[in-house]
Scaffold this active site. Structure first.
Site, PDB file in Angstrom:
ATOM      1  N   HIS A  38       0.855  -1.192   0.000  1.00  0.00           N
ATOM      2  CA  HIS A  38       0.000   0.000   0.000  1.00  0.00           C
ATOM      3  C   HIS A  38       0.885   1.235   0.000  1.00  0.00           C
ATOM      4  O   HIS A  38       2.100   1.141   0.233  1.00  0.00           O
ATOM      5  CB  HIS A  38      -0.879  -0.005   1.256  1.00  0.00           C
ATOM      6  CG  HIS A  38      -0.056   0.051   2.506  1.00  0.00           C
ATOM      7  ND1 HIS A  38       0.433  -1.099   3.122  1.00  0.00           N
ATOM      8  CD2 HIS A  38       0.428   1.093   3.215  1.00  0.00           C
ATOM      9  CE1 HIS A  38       1.160  -0.751   4.164  1.00  0.00           C
ATOM     10  NE2 HIS A  38       1.191   0.585   4.244  1.00  0.00           N
ATOM     11  N   HIS A 124       5.877   6.311  -0.832  1.00  0.00           N
ATOM     12  CA  HIS A 124       6.605   5.101  -1.222  1.00  0.00           C
ATOM     13  C   HIS A 124       5.729   3.891  -0.918  1.00  0.00           C
ATOM     14  O   HIS A 124       4.754   3.994  -0.169  1.00  0.00           O
ATOM     15  CB  HIS A 124       7.918   4.997  -0.422  1.00  0.00           C
ATOM     16  CG  HIS A 124       7.691   4.852   1.043  1.00  0.00           C
ATOM     17  ND1 HIS A 124       7.451   5.942   1.866  1.00  0.00           N
ATOM     18  CD2 HIS A 124       7.596   3.763   1.835  1.00  0.00           C
ATOM     19  CE1 HIS A 124       7.235   5.508   3.100  1.00  0.00           C
ATOM     20  NE2 HIS A 124       7.311   4.185   3.109  1.00  0.00           N
TER      21      HIS A 124
END
Ligand code: ATP
Ligand code: MG
Length: 186
Positions: A38, A124
């Protein structure tokens, strides 16, 4: 109490592509399984259920457009929980719509009574956590995946997740999805 974070879940095809970056022989690496991949917009941490409801209501009030995201490159940074631990991640191409959404999420969460996030947002997707990192070994992984690029990925909603930290790693549950509006035509 419940441990919460707000994130973009990633479509399964994207997670499968990211999975190809994982699994290398890296001593001490704990690779993130694809179902857990995620992009965190805001880590909330432990809150009581009343606060969780307020966060949910504030997030539900966000009006923002959908957008496209491109993942690019890999990197490593020190990760908080364990001394000397590193996380390995896939990066994100600079994206004003993502920054805009994350600013709205931040103010919603603060409106719901949470402390503001002081750290800079570095979008990220974490792929591994590494204990006692050996620079030669993870350097080879960084080098091998330096040209990674994936996208564009359509982002049409964001998600409030709860997290339970187990001995076999974190277990995430999507508690609520919040739709984003029609994407602007490019
Ligand atoms: P573990 O902590 O067992 O390594 P995890 O980090 O995946 O597992 P959580 O700690 O619940 O699970 O974190 C959920 C998400 O929020 C992850 O994307 C994590 O990187 C991010 N996160 C956790 N703590 C922070 C923090 N203090 N600041 C910013 N992001 C965080
Ligand atoms: Mg953590």
């Amino acid at each position: 109490m419940v441990r919460l974070f707000v994130a973009l879940d990633l479509p399964s095809q994207v997670r499968e592509r990211l999975r190809l970056l994982t699994g290398a022989k890296l001593p001490g690496a704990r690779w993130v399984p694809p179902e857990n991949m995620h992009l965190t917009l805001r880590f909330v941490g432990e809150v009581d259920h009343g606060r969780a409801d307020d966060i949910d209501a504030a997030l539900a009030g966000i009006a923002a457009r959908g957008f496209e995201l491109t993942l690019e490159g890999v990197g490593a940074f020190e990760s908080g929980r364990r001394l000397q631990a590193l996380s390995l991640w896939a990066g994100v191409v600079r994206n004003p719509a993502l920054e805009h959404l994350r600013a709205k999420v931040e103010s919603a969460v603060v409106r719901a009574g949470c402390e503001p996030e002081r750290r800079k947002f570095s979008p990220h997707v974490t792929l591994a956590r590494l204990d006692q990192p050996d620079p030669a070994k993870f350097g080879a992984w960084l080098h091998a995946n330096a040209l990674f690029r994936l996208g564009p990925v359509a982002v049409e909603h964001f998600t409030l997740f709860s997290s339970r930290l187990g001995r076999d790693g974190a277990h995430y549950t999507a508690e609520a999805d919040y739709p984003l509006g029609q994407r602007a035509l490019q």
